[in-house]
Design a protein around this motif. Structure first.
Motif, PDB file in Angstrom:
ATOM      1  N   LYS A 108     -33.870  39.048 -34.537  1.00 14.03           N
ATOM      2  CA  LYS A 108     -33.468  39.401 -33.176  1.00 14.03           C
ATOM      3  C   LYS A 108     -32.609  40.670 -33.149  1.00 14.03           C
ATOM      4  O   LYS A 108     -31.775  40.890 -34.030  1.00 14.03           O
ATOM      5  N   CYS A 109     -32.818  41.491 -32.126  1.00 15.24           N
ATOM      6  CA  CYS A 109     -32.055  42.737 -31.990  1.00 15.24           C
ATOM      7  C   CYS A 109     -30.571  42.420 -31.809  1.00 15.24           C
ATOM      8  O   CYS A 109     -30.195  41.521 -31.070  1.00 15.24           O
ATOM      9  N   LYS A 110     -29.746  43.203 -32.504  1.00 17.43           N
ATOM     10  CA  LYS A 110     -28.302  42.936 -32.496  1.00 17.43           C
ATOM     11  C   LYS A 110     -27.592  43.551 -31.274  1.00 17.43           C
ATOM     12  O   LYS A 110     -26.366  43.535 -31.192  1.00 17.43           O
ATOM     13  N   CYS A 111     -28.363  44.147 -30.328  1.00 13.70           N
ATOM     14  CA  CYS A 111     -27.726  44.761 -29.160  1.00 13.70           C
ATOM     15  C   CYS A 111     -27.184  43.715 -28.195  1.00 13.70           C
ATOM     16  O   CYS A 111     -26.364  44.014 -27.339  1.00 13.70           O
ATOM     17  N   GLY A 112     -27.665  42.481 -28.337  1.00 20.13           N
ATOM     18  CA  GLY A 112     -27.191  41.418 -27.455  1.00 20.13           C
ATOM     19  C   GLY A 112     -28.054  41.241 -26.216  1.00 20.13           C
ATOM     20  O   GLY A 112     -27.867  40.283 -25.458  1.00 20.13           O
ATOM     21  N   SER A 123     -31.445  40.422 -23.863  1.00 18.76           N
ATOM     22  CA  SER A 123     -32.409  39.323 -23.976  1.00 18.76           C
ATOM     23  C   SER A 123     -33.843  39.844 -23.868  1.00 18.76           C
ATOM     24  O   SER A 123     -34.632  39.371 -23.071  1.00 18.76           O
ATOM     25  N   HIS A 124     -34.163  40.828 -24.692  1.00 18.74           N
ATOM     26  CA  HIS A 124     -35.517  41.380 -24.696  1.00 18.74           C
ATOM     27  C   HIS A 124     -36.343  40.814 -25.851  1.00 18.74           C
ATOM     28  O   HIS A 124     -35.800  40.174 -26.756  1.00 18.74           O
ATOM     29  N   ASP A 125     -37.652  41.050 -25.798  1.00 19.58           N
ATOM     30  CA  ASP A 125     -38.566  40.536 -26.813  1.00 19.58           C
ATOM     31  C   ASP A 125     -38.218  41.060 -28.218  1.00 19.58           C
ATOM     32  O   ASP A 125     -37.476  42.033 -28.359  1.00 19.58           O
ATOM     33  N   ARG A 171     -35.101  46.278 -33.727  1.00 20.21           N
ATOM     34  CA  ARG A 171     -34.141  46.993 -32.889  1.00 20.21           C
ATOM     35  C   ARG A 171     -34.870  47.585 -31.687  1.00 20.21           C
ATOM     36  O   ARG A 171     -35.927  48.216 -31.860  1.00 20.21           O
ATOM     37  N   CYS A 172     -34.280  47.408 -30.490  1.00 25.50           N
ATOM     38  CA  CYS A 172     -34.812  48.149 -29.348  1.00 25.50           C
ATOM     39  C   CYS A 172     -34.405  49.613 -29.550  1.00 25.50           C
ATOM     40  O   CYS A 172     -33.523  49.917 -30.367  1.00 25.50           O
ATOM     41  N   SER A 173     -35.041  50.493 -28.834  1.00 22.55           N
ATOM     42  CA  SER A 173     -34.814  51.920 -29.026  1.00 22.55           C
ATOM     43  C   SER A 173     -33.335  52.295 -28.855  1.00 22.55           C
ATOM     44  O   SER A 173     -32.775  53.032 -29.666  1.00 22.55           O
ATOM     45  N   ASN A 174     -32.712  51.723 -27.815  1.00 20.98           N
ATOM     46  CA  ASN A 174     -31.296  52.036 -27.580  1.00 20.98           C
ATOM     47  C   ASN A 174     -30.416  51.623 -28.752  1.00 20.98           C
ATOM     48  O   ASN A 174     -29.554  52.377 -29.193  1.00 20.98           O
ATOM     49  N   HIS A 175     -30.664  50.408 -29.234  1.00 22.52           N
ATOM     50  CA  HIS A 175     -29.837  49.914 -30.341  1.00 22.52           C
ATOM     51  C   HIS A 175     -30.064  50.750 -31.600  1.00 22.52           C
ATOM     52  O   HIS A 175     -29.123  51.037 -32.339  1.00 22.52           O
ATOM     53  N   ASP A 176     -31.316  51.148 -31.804  1.00 25.48           N
ATOM     54  CA  ASP A 176     -31.636  51.967 -32.972  1.00 25.48           C
ATOM     55  C   ASP A 176     -30.818  53.270 -32.924  1.00 25.48           C
ATOM     56  O   ASP A 176     -30.238  53.677 -33.939  1.00 25.48           O
TER      57      ASP A 176
END
Ligand SMILES: [Zn+2]
Ligand SMILES: [Zn+2]
Length: 402
Positions: free
Chosen positions: A24-28, A30-32, A62-67
């Motif tokens: 799961k992405c660590k940005c917090g 609730s995306h896929d 990672r979503c793009s923002n988190h990356d």
């Protein structure tokens, strides 16, 4: 292989050691979550190859923002579901050096691999397509090598003889041996049966033997003893021989002495039973050994046995606390291996039994001579059909002999 999309709160167990939630992405948000099947498969292979106690994924999808937030480009392998940053732990509970992890990942065929920290505790792995990236993030973002063994000056595993194995019986159910092979298992010791009645052949022995052989996994066997006298041990040996007949074993046949009633008869009698069983099998052309616990080796076994026969010692710990030499160590009864449901016993072999057994012509193998008599001489420049095992792959084709 596919990259799959999972909901942010999915908790599907993807394989014996990896769950969707770990990626799961660590940005917090609730995306896929995107996860590549191949990534999970290769992580399992890494787990087996390094004999891990656990692998922690510090960053998966990672979503793009988190990356971007963690210093990436926003379009890297983590955003495609192809990558995982890992910390791999050994049986001693400590992180395995990233130098070793990078080399193992290279052997497994990850296409992107990098050490992440100066402490060499974290390793990035990915299954990118296109050209490889073997990096060392302490040295920037470029490829640093085409071979981590050379780059880190680490030794190839094949330099020292250690094989990863399992031992199984009917209690492990029906096994998918191709998956077991793909998980990096290099040998299996199969329970042939127990006691001194032929009907007590292990119910999965034939299946396990056929399956392991078909998958290309070398096998040995063990006989679980209930004997309390040397005569009974000899009877067990006769029944065991009947069941082994016509088969070939690359590993020794082990007398499994651990039953309480047996051990209660004391050191001298236990030792006499081992000698009795082993003598019958040896006379029939088998390489034999003893399976017992590490503690029984000191309390129930006389010294001559420890050097006379192959020793397979059980001690479920991070270290084998035995000063003598053993051929195989059973270090866990709680292994998780793809292709086997539930727990399985895990073993490490320190002796190259397959080479020695075949060379000596034991365990159903015909003795090898310097010049194999079965080979027909071929004239120079003749085309011959060959079948060669290279690693896990069998190469079949024609060669022009010159
Ligand atoms: Zn995110
Ligand atoms: Zn990474």
């Amino acid at each position: 292989m596919a990259v799959r999309t999972y909901k942010f709160n999915d908790t599907t167990q993807l394989s014996p050691h990896f769950n969707v939630k770990e990626f799961k992405c660590k940005c917090g948000g609730s995306h896929d979550i995107l996860i590549s099947d191949e990534l999970v498969d290769k992580l399992e292979n890494l787990y087996a190859k390094l004999n891990c106690s656990k692998i922690i994924i510090t960053s998966g999808y990672r979503c793009s923002n988190h990356d971007k937030n963690v210093g990436g480009s926003g379009t890297g392998q983590h955003t495609k579901g192809n990558a995982a940053d890992t910390c791999c732990y050994g049986q001693d509970g400590k992180p395995i050096s990233s130098k070793i992890v990078c080399c193992a990942a290279q052997d497994i065929g990850f296409s992107g691999i990098a050490n992440i920290t100066t402490a060499y505790q974290y390793t990035h792995v990915d299954v990118r397509s296109g050209s490889k990236w073997y990096g060392d993030e302490t040295k920037g973002n470029s490829s640093v090598t085409s071979d981590f063994y050379t780059y880190f000056g680490t030794k190839k595993e094949s330099d020292s003889m250690e094989m990863k194995g399992i031992d199984v019986s009917v209690h492990n159910g029906v096994i998918d041996w191709n998956k077991v092979k793909a998980a990096g298992i290099q040998f299996a010791i199969l329970r042939a049966g127990y006691g001194r009645v032929a009907s007590q052949k292990d119910k999965q022995f034939e299946n396990n033997y056929a399956g392991a052989k078909a998958a290309g996994i070398p096998v040995g066997a063990y006989w679980y003893s209930y004997a309390v006298t040397p005569d009974e041990a000899r009877l067990e040996a006769q029944v065991c021989l009947e069941i082994l007949k016509g088969k070939q074993f690359e590993f020794p046949i082990f007398f499994d002495q651990e039953e309480k009633k047996t051990l209660d008869t004391g050191k001298a009698n236990c030792s006499a039973m081992i000698r009795a069983f082993c003598e019958v099998l040896e006379k029939a052309g088998y390489w034999v050994g003893l399976y017992t616990s590490r503690s029984c080796l000191s309390t129930h076994i006389e010294d001559d046995i420890k050097t006379r026969y192959a020793i397979w010692a059980a001690e479920w710990a991070s270290k084998l606390n035995y000063s003598g030499s053993v051929g195989i160590w059973q270090y866990s009864s709680k292994g998780k291996i793809n292709g086997i449901s539930g727990d399985v016993d895990l073993d490490t072999a320190y002796v190259d039994y397959p080479t020695s057994v075949k060379k000596a012509g034991l365990n159903g193998f015909a003795k090898q001579t310097a010049e194999p008599t079965t080979t027909t001489k071929t004239e120079p420049n003749k085309t011959v059909t060959v079948s060669v095992q290279i690693g896990d792959e069998i190469y079949k084709g024609t060669l022009t002999k010159s």
